[in-house]
Design a protein around this motif. Sequence first.
Motif, PDB file in Angstrom:
ATOM      1  N   SER A   1       0.830  -1.210   0.000  1.00 34.19           N
ATOM      2  CA  SER A   1       0.000   0.000   0.000  1.00 34.19           C
ATOM      3  C   SER A   1       0.865   1.261   0.000  1.00 34.19           C
ATOM      4  CB  SER A   1      -0.948   0.003   1.198  1.00 34.19           C
ATOM      5  OG  SER A   1      -0.230   0.080   2.420  1.00 34.19           O
ATOM      6  N   LEU A   2       2.173   1.093   0.237  1.00 32.14           N
ATOM      7  CA  LEU A   2       3.096   2.235   0.164  1.00 32.14           C
ATOM      8  C   LEU A   2       3.493   2.581  -1.271  1.00 32.14           C
ATOM      9  CD1 LEU A   2       5.439   1.344   3.167  1.00 32.14           C
ATOM     10  CD2 LEU A   2       3.824   3.240   3.044  1.00 32.14           C
ATOM     11  N   VAL A   3       3.188   1.704  -2.225  1.00 30.69           N
ATOM     12  CA  VAL A   3       3.587   1.933  -3.622  1.00 30.69           C
ATOM     13  C   VAL A   3       3.083   3.270  -4.167  1.00 30.69           C
ATOM     14  CG1 VAL A   3       3.288   1.068  -5.994  1.00 30.69           C
ATOM     15  CG2 VAL A   3       3.978  -0.498  -4.159  1.00 30.69           C
ATOM     16  N   PRO A   4       1.783   3.624  -4.005  1.00 27.95           N
ATOM     17  CA  PRO A   4       1.332   4.920  -4.528  1.00 27.95           C
ATOM     18  C   PRO A   4       2.104   6.108  -3.939  1.00 27.95           C
ATOM     19  CG  PRO A   4      -0.562   3.556  -4.030  1.00 27.95           C
ATOM     20  CD  PRO A   4       0.642   2.838  -3.500  1.00 27.95           C
ATOM     21  N   ALA A   5       2.440   6.052  -2.650  1.00 26.97           N
ATOM     22  CA  ALA A   5       3.205   7.144  -2.029  1.00 26.97           C
ATOM     23  C   ALA A   5       4.608   7.223  -2.635  1.00 26.97           C
ATOM     24  CB  ALA A   5       3.297   6.941  -0.519  1.00 26.97           C
ATOM     25  N   PHE A   6       5.208   6.075  -2.922  1.00 24.53           N
ATOM     26  CA  PHE A   6       6.530   6.085  -3.548  1.00 24.53           C
ATOM     27  C   PHE A   6       6.468   6.583  -4.989  1.00 24.53           C
ATOM     28  CE2 PHE A   6       7.679   3.114  -0.088  1.00 24.53           C
ATOM     29  CZ  PHE A   6       8.835   3.741   0.342  1.00 24.53           C
TER      30      PHE A   6
ATOM     31  N   ILE B   1       8.831   9.806  -4.768  1.00 21.72           N
ATOM     32  CA  ILE B   1      10.208   9.717  -5.266  1.00 21.72           C
ATOM     33  C   ILE B   1      10.516  10.793  -6.309  1.00 21.72           C
ATOM     34  CG2 ILE B   1      11.804   8.252  -6.584  1.00 21.72           C
ATOM     35  CD1 ILE B   1      10.803   5.895  -4.906  1.00 21.72           C
ATOM     36  N   PRO B   2       9.678  10.994  -7.327  1.00 21.56           N
ATOM     37  CA  PRO B   2       9.992  12.076  -8.271  1.00 21.56           C
ATOM     38  C   PRO B   2       9.991  13.460  -7.612  1.00 21.56           C
ATOM     39  CG  PRO B   2       8.359  10.611  -9.230  1.00 21.56           C
ATOM     40  CD  PRO B   2       8.540  10.207  -7.797  1.00 21.56           C
ATOM     41  N   LEU B   3       9.082  13.653  -6.642  1.00 18.05           N
ATOM     42  CA  LEU B   3       9.009  14.955  -5.972  1.00 18.05           C
ATOM     43  C   LEU B   3      10.135  15.154  -4.959  1.00 18.05           C
ATOM     44  CD1 LEU B   3       5.159  15.344  -5.416  1.00 18.05           C
ATOM     45  CD2 LEU B   3       6.586  16.507  -7.108  1.00 18.05           C
ATOM     46  N   SER B   4      10.815  14.063  -4.588  1.00 22.22           N
ATOM     47  CA  SER B   4      11.890  14.208  -3.601  1.00 22.22           C
ATOM     48  C   SER B   4      13.061  15.013  -4.163  1.00 22.22           C
ATOM     49  CB  SER B   4      12.359  12.853  -3.102  1.00 22.22           C
ATOM     50  OG  SER B   4      12.931  12.119  -4.157  1.00 22.22           O
ATOM     51  N   LEU B   5      13.160  15.067  -5.477  1.00 18.57           N
ATOM     52  CA  LEU B   5      14.196  15.904  -6.086  1.00 18.57           C
ATOM     53  C   LEU B   5      13.943  17.380  -5.777  1.00 18.57           C
ATOM     54  CD1 LEU B   5      14.467  14.120  -9.551  1.00 18.57           C
ATOM     55  CD2 LEU B   5      15.996  13.889  -7.585  1.00 18.57           C
ATOM     56  N   LEU B   6      12.667  17.727  -5.561  1.00 20.34           N
ATOM     57  CA  LEU B   6      12.306  19.100  -5.208  1.00 20.34           C
ATOM     58  C   LEU B   6      12.151  19.260  -3.690  1.00 20.34           C
ATOM     59  CD1 LEU B   6       9.551  19.574  -7.928  1.00 20.34           C
ATOM     60  CD2 LEU B   6      11.935  20.312  -8.061  1.00 20.34           C
ATOM     61  N   LEU B   7      12.477  18.228  -2.936  1.00 21.86           N
ATOM     62  CA  LEU B   7      12.369  18.172  -1.474  1.00 21.86           C
ATOM     63  C   LEU B   7      10.925  18.159  -0.979  1.00 21.86           C
ATOM     64  CD1 LEU B   7      15.252  20.579  -0.390  1.00 21.86           C
ATOM     65  CD2 LEU B   7      15.309  18.103  -0.643  1.00 21.86           C
ATOM     66  N   VAL B   8       9.959  18.222  -1.891  1.00 22.48           N
ATOM     67  CA  VAL B   8       8.553  18.164  -1.497  1.00 22.48           C
ATOM     68  C   VAL B   8       8.141  16.719  -1.216  1.00 22.48           C
ATOM     69  CG1 VAL B   8       6.194  18.661  -2.281  1.00 22.48           C
ATOM     70  CG2 VAL B   8       8.055  20.210  -2.873  1.00 22.48           C
ATOM     71  N   GLY B   9       8.745  15.782  -1.926  1.00 26.42           N
ATOM     72  CA  GLY B   9       8.368  14.375  -1.799  1.00 26.42           C
ATOM     73  C   GLY B   9       8.864  13.706  -0.540  1.00 26.42           C
ATOM     74  N   ILE B  10       9.890  14.261   0.096  1.00 28.32           N
ATOM     75  CA  ILE B  10      10.440  13.629   1.299  1.00 28.32           C
ATOM     76  C   ILE B  10       9.404  13.570   2.419  1.00 28.32           C
ATOM     77  CG2 ILE B  10      12.199  13.825   3.108  1.00 28.32           C
ATOM     78  CD1 ILE B  10      14.106  14.846   0.901  1.00 28.32           C
ATOM     79  N   PRO B  11       8.676  14.663   2.719  1.00 29.78           N
ATOM     80  CA  PRO B  11       7.633  14.542   3.751  1.00 29.78           C
ATOM     81  C   PRO B  11       6.532  13.548   3.374  1.00 29.78           C
ATOM     82  CG  PRO B  11       8.120  16.848   3.313  1.00 29.78           C
ATOM     83  CD  PRO B  11       8.850  16.042   2.286  1.00 29.78           C
TER      84      PRO B  11
ATOM     85  N   GLY C   1       5.965  10.566   5.846  1.00 30.87           N
ATOM     86  CA  GLY C   1       4.624  10.489   6.443  1.00 30.87           C
ATOM     87  C   GLY C   1       3.934   9.173   6.148  1.00 30.87           C
ATOM     88  N   ALA C   2       4.020   8.709   4.905  1.00 29.03           N
ATOM     89  CA  ALA C   2       3.400   7.435   4.532  1.00 29.03           C
ATOM     90  C   ALA C   2       4.037   6.271   5.297  1.00 29.03           C
ATOM     91  CB  ALA C   2       3.522   7.219   3.024  1.00 29.03           C
ATOM     92  N   TYR C   3       5.360   6.293   5.411  1.00 28.87           N
ATOM     93  CA  TYR C   3       6.051   5.210   6.111  1.00 28.87           C
ATOM     94  C   TYR C   3       5.699   5.190   7.604  1.00 28.87           C
ATOM     95  CZ  TYR C   3       9.721   2.392   8.173  1.00 28.87           C
ATOM     96  OH  TYR C   3      10.399   1.443   8.903  1.00 28.87           O
TER      97      TYR C   3
END
Length: 198
Positions: free
Chosen positions: A38-43, A47-57, A61-63
């Motif tokens: 169920s974590l797949v959609p969050a990844f 992951i693509p947004l983590s390059l902009l640092l937005v995806g890290i939260p 949060g999902a984890y």
Amino acid sequence: MEPSTAPDGGAPDSDEFDWLTLDADETVVWADTPHEMSLVPAFIVGIPLSLLLVGIPILVGAYLSHRNTNYLVTTTALYRKTGVLSRNVQRIEFDKVQDTSYRQSFFGSYFGYGTVDVSTAGGTGVELSFTNVADPQALQRRINERIRTDRDTGEDRDKAAVLDDILDELRAIRTAVEGGDGGSASARADDPAADRDT
């Protein structure tokens, strides 16, 4: 994580759930956490947004939400524990459950997880959801079996109580009749059935 089951798969140890307080005759029969897939959609989003640092939260949060969510079915109730920084424990007894249903998203259908919704009598819609659990259809079936067992046991207890009351009444009548001339005055004072007969 495979769900823990009982009695065939062995009862989950309630000591591992420090947030859970069970009644004396209550035991855990099923326990699980959200399905790992169920974590797949969050990844996919994170992951693509983590390059902009937005995806890290989003990823963190999902984890954390996944790691801090527990679902339990006991012999008398359903439990859901959520919360990362705080703790929220919800409990619904089987005798209050009105309806159950399950649903699966596209990813859930593909990876074998879904959500089981529980509605209560007098409630406004869904009161408790077991979100992203493995094999939601099997969980819904297990919950429905527990509800049926609980209701059948409750009806048997009600019938037994009525029969006990009738038996007590018949014993009182017999005692009054065997006491001669309808029983003594003190027996009549203690027995409401004797007052109705006179």
